[in-house]
Design a protein around this motif. Structure first.
Motif, PDB file in Angstrom:
ATOM      1  N   VAL A   1       0.573  -1.037  -0.644  1.00 60.48           N
ATOM      2  CA  VAL A   1      -0.076  -0.174  -0.528  1.00 60.48           C
ATOM      3  C   VAL A   1       1.056   0.932  -0.041  1.00 60.48           C
ATOM      4  CG1 VAL A   1      -1.459   1.609   1.763  1.00 60.48           C
ATOM      5  CG2 VAL A   1      -1.874  -1.120   1.263  1.00 60.48           C
TER       6      VAL A   1
ATOM      7  N   LEU B   1       1.331   4.653   0.891  1.00 61.95           N
ATOM      8  CA  LEU B   1       1.240   5.665   2.352  1.00 61.95           C
ATOM      9  C   LEU B   1       0.993   7.076   1.755  1.00 61.95           C
ATOM     10  CD1 LEU B   1       3.478   4.365   5.115  1.00 61.95           C
ATOM     11  CD2 LEU B   1       1.086   3.751   4.979  1.00 61.95           C
TER      12      LEU B   1
ATOM     13  N   ARG C   1       4.334   0.870   9.566  1.00 60.20           N
ATOM     14  CA  ARG C   1       3.373   0.483   8.839  1.00 60.20           C
ATOM     15  C   ARG C   1       4.043  -0.907   8.741  1.00 60.20           C
ATOM     16  NH1 ARG C   1       1.117   5.072  10.301  1.00 60.20           N
ATOM     17  NH2 ARG C   1      -0.499   5.379  10.635  1.00 60.20           N
TER      18      ARG C   1
ATOM     19  N   GLY D   1       0.435  -1.621   4.776  1.00 56.25           N
ATOM     20  CA  GLY D   1      -0.562  -0.785   5.737  1.00 56.25           C
ATOM     21  C   GLY D   1      -0.969  -0.361   7.318  1.00 56.25           C
TER      22      GLY D   1
ATOM     23  N   THR E   1      -6.039   2.345   7.850  1.00 55.38           N
ATOM     24  CA  THR E   1      -4.748   2.635   8.088  1.00 55.38           C
ATOM     25  C   THR E   1      -4.831   4.476   9.305  1.00 55.38           C
ATOM     26  OG1 THR E   1      -3.991   3.900   6.071  1.00 55.38           O
ATOM     27  CG2 THR E   1      -3.062   1.979   6.227  1.00 55.38           C
TER      28      THR E   1
END
Lengths: 624, 383
Positions: free
Chosen positions: A31, A33, A553, A557, A618
């Motif tokens: 993922v 960020l 993380r 994520g 998240t």
């Protein structure tokens, strides 16, 4: 069938195998960020009440921790969090190429708060790798030593590090409305601690001056006196060796340890009474406090305190000797036990470095363990530590900590996990002092000045900052009674003439030998993974409790435990202007984990290419 | 210095400085030295911090583990001290190795951070811990390196280390002098015995107020009165060495040199002082010394718990001489375990075991021994 996310399945006989038909069995989602950060940036620019709240350093924790959060001070909500370990020393790199005998003393220096635990975990890793079985008295004395370590560690955290956050001095600044209320609230446990009201307790929690603060300081020294009678010194005991201890166990040693240990009987009653009163007061005054630092009870622990008649250091028997421990190893997912086997605990561990200052490593040398259970390329036996310092960026890399997971889930660790697992799993040995009911642990504390009393720690409904600290308080009697039980065993062994505390061993000059040590630190879960190649350390990997808790993380994520706990924390502090905001709720949430950063960053984790199917949230920046 | 301050003294116990700030900078550290300090009892941290040692200034401590404040509120006094604008005297206490931050900067990062500054985008970037040491040392009354990492480099500076770690002395250089004219003070140990830390701080504070002389430091800046002797000289097992008896495995009660103890060549006081409140001490409990107070630690002492080559000569010599001495002593001890009455009665009335009466040879030896003992002085009861 404990694994839901890793590609490990079990046949009818319980043997693990790698699920077939997967192109890349260890693939995971990645993922970006950056999007979250763009949203936050917009929010910060548009709204004066949405602010960056940064703590560098977070104080009253051991070691170098910084914390970044974005907080909506109008809605009293945390929108985003980042946890940063801000120190790297490279212990794993230093350990490479050394004589395995050095591991205990070098790795001890990873952490000055719980060095003895590192030394012991290293000794266990070497014992497994080189097939060394310590004699019974060596095992029992090690248990006493490491139970006493917690008797210094927990009071230090409760009264010196976390305690001031609940003191009259700080609460008057952040939540003055609670002071009057505390003055009117009768303390329920006056019979053990002597305080009339909760405010009386809070006054004595005041830093440096409060009687409870000063008493805790002196009790940490009582515990350390007992400790150094076996360990030689503290921190970094000098007597922990593979194969047992380097201590001359005389009657005098045991007598002197005992005269200090018994001081923790009354203190156990007092500390649990104090914190029950304080935390019940907060939770009853404002039920919103139950959300401070809340996250699911998804945690793991290595277990600790080996049984002299079970422990043989071998990987082959580690599930058996692991489950025989006075504290049960295993994994909890949302409060339910999913395994108590050390082999499964071990196989489920991975480390990721996508948001950490490390480079990925190549290779997947150990594809399975000695039982044929599949191991990921991100498993500590396969990992390598390759530091690469970089700029701090919330979008990219922001910590020297790695992101460890078990079965692809971030895991919490703590002293309390030790008690939670043990109470819930009900596998610990029958004991004169401890009873595990499945929903609680009952701890019978013998009389000292106070009469005998059975204390009961109950598994709480919500897993929050208050419950972490409360459970830690109950870990004092838990540890004291394990020390007591082992002290009695030591006496029995000596009566029977079993006075050996160590066995000699040789370092094999040829061949590959691998092992892992699993032992609990003051903050819970600790593993050392070791590979000895032709008599020399080829690879050494350490995963500490704060490696788990302070994690950034995951590549997909998911937040680390501090990050998640703070994100869920409501802002209950009273302030007039945003500038006056101190962040006590956030700090309480972080400190409830008992962060201990020195040893957090010597591991290094690995990169990615794997799969994760669970969807995770998240960030709460859906607001606005 | 002492003289000029003496003129300011008033009352029975002088207090020129009421308060001294102490900044604790933990660089590449494990926090073990902080933990050791908290364990000290002579004096204790609460004595220092509450100003309860008459004559010593109260210490206003800026320490990340004990601070009430967090974040920028905690860092602000560091910033003032680094600019020389604190407006009060301060000492800097360094724990942990000094990492080579230029190395980390090559890839845009840091090894060890404390506090943060905003970068060109307004994002916080950690400030290297060592930069605080460099900047604050210029204005400090004293810089005290605590623990083997800060004094010599320690484990983070061991072979193969990726950070190029070194000591505070290496960072500030041999020409460094604090505003009191002191080079870096070094209190080694991994971790140091806690009282060695608090006692040295108290000694400096008492000196500042003119009560005590300037403490003496050796050529490496160690408190001379603490590190003058080898740890072996204060060891409860040193007598076994003298008599040539040695532990063969962990747990044995004798001298530990043959199972890896470097005590005879290591400067440390832990056996004399104990580890905490006079209890413990490595070799006292049976743990060989690995030289953790020495600049050569850890590499010069590795592999730990292998017999140091030096003992092959020294312990074998002591085996020869020690055997003679031990036998003579045992004979003397036999005599000393008897009362005058038992000698006269020719019998030891113990229910615990049969004590043999000395034979003729032993009686002759005792007679000769006592002749010498009382050659120029009266034997008790001679009149």
């Amino acid at each position: 069938m404990c694994f839901k996310n890793l590609p490990i399945a079990f046949d009818d006989e319980g043997n693990a195998y790698l699920k077939e038909g997967l192109k890349d069995p260890y693939e995971h989602k990645v993922v970006d960020l950056g999007e979250e950060q763009e949203v936050l940036k917009g929010l910060l620019e548009r709204n004066g009440f949405i602010r960056n709240i940064d703590y560098d350093p977070v104080t009253r924790v051991a070691g170098a921790l910084a914390f970044h959060s974005v907080v909506d001070l109008e809605k009293k909500k945390v929108l985003s969090t980042n946890s940063m370990a801000t120190l790297f020393r490279g212990y794993e790199v230093i350990l490479k190429g050394r004589d395995p005998r050095d591991a205990a003393y070098i790795s001890s220096r990873a952490c000055g708060v719980c060095g003895g635990v590192h030394a012991t975990t290293a000794a266990l890793a070497i014992e497994m790798a080189l097939d060394i079985k310590p004699p019974p008295l060596g095992i029992v004395m090690r248990n006493i030593l490491l139970a006493i370590e917690y008797l210094y560690d927990h009071p230090l955290h409760l009264f010196l590090l976390a305690g001031p956050d609940y003191s009259e001095e700080l609460v008057r600044e952040t939540n003055p409305e609670l002071i009057d209320k505390a003055a009117e609230t009768k303390a329920k446990n006056k019979d053990v601690h002597g305080y009339d009201t909760v405010l009386d307790i809070m006054k004595d929690l005041n830093p440096l001056k409060g009687k409870l603060y000063l008493e805790a300081l002196s009790m940490t020294r009582v515990a350390r006196e007992a400790y150094v009678l076996i360990g030689g010194k503290y921190p970094h005991p000098q007597s922990v060796v593979p194969g047992g201890l380097s201590v001359t166990v005389t009657a005098s040693v045991l007598n002197e340890v005992y005269s200090r240990l018994i001081k923790f009987f009354d203190y156990s009653q007092k500390v649990t009474g104090i914190w029950d009163d304080v935390f019940d007061f907060f939770l009853e005054s404002n039920p919103e406090y139950a959300k401070c630092g809340i996250r699911p009870a998804t945690m793991m622990d290595t277990g600790v305190w080996d049984r002299p008649d079970h422990y043989d250091a071998s990987f082959a028997n580690c599930d058996k000797w692991g489950e025989a421990r006075w504290s049960t190893p295993g994994v909890l997912v949302d409060g339910e036990v999913v395994t108590t086997k050390l082999t499964e605990l071990n196989a489920g561990i991975e480390e990721f470095v996508e948001h950490s200052y490390y480079e990925k490593w190549d290779g997947h040398r150990f594809k399975e363990d000695a039982n044929g259970m599949p191991l990921s390329p991100n498993h500590p036996w396969n990992k390598e530590t390759i530091p690469k310092p970089g700029k701090q960026s919330w979008k990219d890399r922001y910590s020297w900590d790695t992101a460890p997971t078990w079965d692809r889930m971030p895991m919490e660790a703590g002293a309390y996990t030790r008690m939670y697992m043990t109470a819930k799993a009900q596998k610990a040995p029958a004991s004169k002092f401890l009873e595990n009911t499945g929903t609680s642990m009952k701890i019978k504390v013998p009389k000292h000045f106070l009469p005998e009393k059975t204390l009961e720690w109950k598994i709480p409904e919500h897993w929050n900052a208050f419950e972490r600290n409360r459970a830690r308080a109950y870990c004092i009697p838990y540890s004291a009674m394990v020390a007591m039980e082992n002290w009695l065993l030591a006496m029995d062994l000596i009566k029977n003439g079993e006075t050996k505390v160590s066995v000699p061993y040789e370092i094999p000059k040829k061949g590959t030998h691998i092992g892992f040590g699993a032992w609990g630190a003051g903050r819970g879960f600790l593993t050392h993974h070791l590979i000895v190649e032709n008599g020399v350390i080829e690879n050494y990997q350490i995963i500490t409790p704060s490696t788990l808790n302070a994690a950034p993380r995951t590549p997909w994520g998911e937040m680390g435990p501090y990050e998640e706990a703070v994100l869920n924390t409501p802002i209950l502090e009273k302030f007039d202007k945003p500038e006056d905001y101190k962040g006590i709720d956030i700090l309480r949430a972080i400190r409830s984990f008992d962060p201990c950063m020195p040893c957090t960053t010597h591991i290094m984790a690995k990169d990615s290419d794997h799969m994760v199917t669970r969807e995770v949230t998240t960030c709460a920046c859906g607001v606005e | 210095m002492t003289q000029s301050l003496a003129n300011h003294f008033q009352g029975p116990i002088p207090n020129v400085f009421d308060e001294v700030h102490a900044f604790w900078i933990a660089g590449g550290s494990c926090d073990g030295c902080s933990i050791a300090t908290v364990g000290a009892t002579s004096p204790s941290v609460e004595n220092l911090l509450n100003g309860t040692i008459p004559g010593a200034a109260k210490v206003i401590l800026h320490h990340p583990v004990l601070a009430v404040n967090a974040g920028e509120a905690f860092i602000e006094p560091f910033r003032l001290a680094a600019k020389g604008e604190l407006g009060a005297p301060f000492v800097v206490l360094c724990e942990g190795s000094i990492m080579d931050e230029s190395l980390a900067a090559e890839t845009g990062g840091y090894w060890s951070g404390l506090g943060a500054d905003e970068d060109e985008n307004g994002d916080p970037q950690p400030i290297p811990s060592s930069s605080w040491v460099t900047r604050m040392s210029v204005h400090a009354a004293a810089v005290i390196a605590v623990g083997t990492c800060a004094t010599w480099g320690g484990v983070p500076a061991a072979a193969n280390n990726p950070t190029n770690a070194a000591s505070v002395m290496d960072l500030l250089g041999e020409d460094y002098r604090s505003i009191l004219g002191l080079p870096v003070v070094n209190i080694p140990g991994c971790a140091p015995q806690g009282d060695n830390i608090t006692e040295t701080i108290a000694a400096v504070l008492l000196f500042l107020n003119g009560l005590a002389p300037l403490p003496e430091f050796d050529e490496l800046g160690r408190p001379q009165w603490l590190f003058d002797e080898t740890v072996h000289r204060g060891c409860t097992r040193a007598g076994f060495y003298e008599e040539g008896t040695f532990a063969e495995e962990h747990g044995d009660k004798e001298c530990l040199v043959e199972i890896g103890c470097w005590g005879p060549v290591v400067q440390c006081n832990i056996n004399k002082r104990g580890a905490i409140n006079n209890a413990g001490g490595c070799m006292n409990v049976g743990a060989p010394c690995i030289g953790c107070t020495m600049p050569g630690f850890p590499d010069s002492f590795a592999p730990f718990y292998k017999t140091p080559p030096g003992t092959m000569v020294s312990s074998n010599i002591s085996r020869v001489t020690g055997t003679v001495i031990r036998n003579l002593r045992e004979m003397s001890m036999g005599n000393l375990n008897r009362t005058t009455k038992w000698d006269k009665d020719g019998h030891v009335p113990s229910g615990w075991g049969h004590v043999k009466e000395p034979n003729l040879v032993k009686k002759v030896v005792k007679y000769a021994y006592q002749k010498m003992q009382f050659s120029d002085s009266p034997k008790p009861g001679s009149k």
